[in-house]
Design a protein around this motif. Structure first.
Motif, PDB file in Angstrom:
ATOM      1  N   SER A   1      77.279  39.280  95.514  1.00 26.18           N
ATOM      2  CA  SER A   1      77.626  38.956  94.129  1.00 26.18           C
ATOM      3  C   SER A   1      76.437  38.345  93.390  1.00 26.18           C
ATOM      4  O   SER A   1      76.287  38.558  92.176  1.00 26.18           O
ATOM      5  CB  SER A   1      78.845  38.036  94.064  1.00 26.18           C
ATOM      6  OG  SER A   1      78.542  36.786  94.613  1.00 26.18           O
ATOM      7  N   GLN A   2      75.569  37.603  94.068  1.00 26.78           N
ATOM      8  CA  GLN A   2      74.378  37.022  93.420  1.00 26.78           C
ATOM      9  C   GLN A   2      73.333  38.076  93.099  1.00 26.78           C
ATOM     10  O   GLN A   2      72.574  37.930  92.153  1.00 26.78           O
ATOM     11  CB  GLN A   2      73.767  35.949  94.328  1.00 26.78           C
ATOM     12  CG  GLN A   2      74.607  34.684  94.414  1.00 26.78           C
ATOM     13  CD  GLN A   2      74.026  33.718  95.439  1.00 26.78           C
ATOM     14  OE1 GLN A   2      72.933  33.903  95.956  1.00 26.78           O
ATOM     15  NE2 GLN A   2      74.792  32.662  95.724  1.00 26.78           N
TER      16      GLN A   2
ATOM     17  N   ASN B   1      82.279  35.651 103.877  1.00 27.01           N
ATOM     18  CA  ASN B   1      82.092  34.888 102.637  1.00 27.01           C
ATOM     19  C   ASN B   1      80.617  34.796 102.258  1.00 27.01           C
ATOM     20  O   ASN B   1      80.262  34.911 101.085  1.00 27.01           O
ATOM     21  CB  ASN B   1      82.712  33.504 102.750  1.00 27.01           C
ATOM     22  CG  ASN B   1      84.224  33.555 102.824  1.00 27.01           C
ATOM     23  OD1 ASN B   1      84.848  34.527 102.393  1.00 27.01           O
ATOM     24  ND2 ASN B   1      84.819  32.520 103.379  1.00 27.01           N
ATOM     25  N   THR B   2      79.773  34.587 103.248  1.00 27.21           N
ATOM     26  CA  THR B   2      78.329  34.500 102.988  1.00 27.21           C
ATOM     27  C   THR B   2      77.806  35.828 102.446  1.00 27.21           C
ATOM     28  O   THR B   2      77.065  35.861 101.453  1.00 27.21           O
ATOM     29  CB  THR B   2      77.566  34.097 104.262  1.00 27.21           C
ATOM     30  OG1 THR B   2      78.047  32.829 104.695  1.00 27.21           O
ATOM     31  CG2 THR B   2      76.067  34.022 104.012  1.00 27.21           C
TER      32      THR B   2
ATOM     33  N   ASN C   1      79.509  38.190 100.964  1.00 32.44           N
ATOM     34  CA  ASN C   1      80.073  38.402  99.627  1.00 32.44           C
ATOM     35  C   ASN C   1      79.316  37.592  98.574  1.00 32.44           C
ATOM     36  O   ASN C   1      79.062  38.081  97.479  1.00 32.44           O
ATOM     37  CB  ASN C   1      81.570  38.050  99.589  1.00 32.44           C
ATOM     38  CG  ASN C   1      82.404  39.105 100.286  1.00 32.44           C
ATOM     39  OD1 ASN C   1      82.003  40.255 100.420  1.00 32.44           O
ATOM     40  ND2 ASN C   1      83.577  38.710 100.756  1.00 32.44           N
ATOM     41  N   ASP C   2      78.947  36.355  98.920  1.00 33.53           N
ATOM     42  CA  ASP C   2      78.159  35.519  98.001  1.00 33.53           C
ATOM     43  C   ASP C   2      76.800  36.155  97.710  1.00 33.53           C
ATOM     44  O   ASP C   2      76.347  36.201  96.565  1.00 33.53           O
ATOM     45  CB  ASP C   2      77.955  34.112  98.564  1.00 33.53           C
ATOM     46  CG  ASP C   2      79.199  33.267  98.545  1.00 33.53           C
ATOM     47  OD1 ASP C   2      80.184  33.657  97.864  1.00 33.53           O
ATOM     48  OD2 ASP C   2      79.213  32.206  99.217  1.00 33.53           O
ATOM     49  N   ILE C   3      76.141  36.638  98.750  1.00 30.75           N
ATOM     50  CA  ILE C   3      74.828  37.264  98.595  1.00 30.75           C
ATOM     51  C   ILE C   3      74.930  38.519  97.735  1.00 30.75           C
ATOM     52  O   ILE C   3      74.135  38.724  96.809  1.00 30.75           O
ATOM     53  CB  ILE C   3      74.210  37.598  99.974  1.00 30.75           C
ATOM     54  CG1 ILE C   3      73.854  36.300 100.712  1.00 30.75           C
ATOM     55  CG2 ILE C   3      72.972  38.490  99.828  1.00 30.75           C
ATOM     56  CD1 ILE C   3      73.494  36.495 102.172  1.00 30.75           C
TER      57      ILE C   3
END
Length: 182
Positions: free
Chosen positions: A179-180, A172-173, A175-177
Motif C-alpha cells: 500500500s505504501q 500485514n507487513t 500489505n503495508d509495504i
C-alpha cells in the motif's frame, strides 16, 4: 547413571559459536560424566569439528556429531534435551523454546525476547564459557527447575511465534509495504 542430553541444532558454521560450545562441553566433561552433547546439523565446519572431537578423548566421550537430521528426529532430540544450547539462534532458538527445553543463549540480537534469564533459561554474555558451564550444571543438577524453565519458554515461544501469529504479521507487513508503494 543416566546421561542427560545437551543439544545444539543448526548450521555448522563459525557464526554459531561452535568452538565455544566444544570448549564448554570439555569443561563440563571435566566436572561430570552424566551428559552427552549432541550436535545436530551440517555445514562447512563439520569436518573440522569431527577432527577436533576425535582428537580429544574427553570430547570424544561426550560429544556426538549426528549430522543433518529430518525434522521429526530434530523435534524428538529437542524434546529429549535437558538443555538446548543456542548461543546464536534464529529459528533454531524459537524451535528449542517451543520444544520446552530450557535454553542457554548469548545476550545478542533479539534473544532476550525468548530467553528470560533464570526463567526460561540463561542469557549470557558473548563467549562466556564459564557461564555456559555453570548454567548447564544448574539445569542438569535440578531437572524439575529445568522442566519449569522449559515450559515457561514454550509458553513464551508459542505466544510470540505461533505459526498463525507469524503468518498474520507477515501478511500485514506485506500489505503495508504494497500500500505504501502505490
Amino acid at each position: 547413571q543416566k546421561s542427560q542430553i545437551l543439544s545444539f541444532v543448526g548450521r555448522l558454521s563459525n557464526e554459531n559459536y561452535l568452538d565455544d560450545l566444544l570448549c564448554a562441553a570439555k569443561c563440563l566433561g571435566e566436572r561430570r560424566s552424566d551428559f552427552v552433547f549432541m550436535i545436530v546439523g551440517g555445514g562447512k565446519e563439520e569436518n573440522r569439528l569431527r577432527q577436533k572431537v576425535e582428537g580429544d578423548p574427553l570430547l570424544k566421550s561426550h560429544v556426538r556429531l549426528v549430522g543433518f537430521q529430518p525434522r521429526d528426529v530434530v523435534a524428538d532430540i529437542r524434546k529429549a534435551s535437558a538443555v538446548s544450547l543456542c548461543p546464536m539462534g534464529g529459528f533454531s532458538l524459537i524451535e528449542a523454546c517451543a520444544a520446552a527445553s530450557p535454553t542457554i543463549a548469548y545476550d545478542i540480537e533479539w534473544h532476550h525476547e525468548l530467553v528470560r534469564d533464570g526463567q526460561t533459561g540463561y542469557l549470557l554474555l558473548e563467549s562466556d564459557i564459564d557461564g555456559i558451564v555453570g548454567a548447564a550444571m544448574r539445569i542438569l543438577d535440578n531437572p524439575a527447575m529445568g522442566k519449569q524453565m522449559g515450559q515457561a519458554g514454550r509458553e513464551l515461544a508459542l505466544a510470540h511465534h505461533a505459526w498463525d501469529r507469524v503468518r498474520d504479521k507477515k501478511r500485514n507487513t506485506y500489505n503495508d509495504i504494497i500500500s505504501q508503494s502505490r
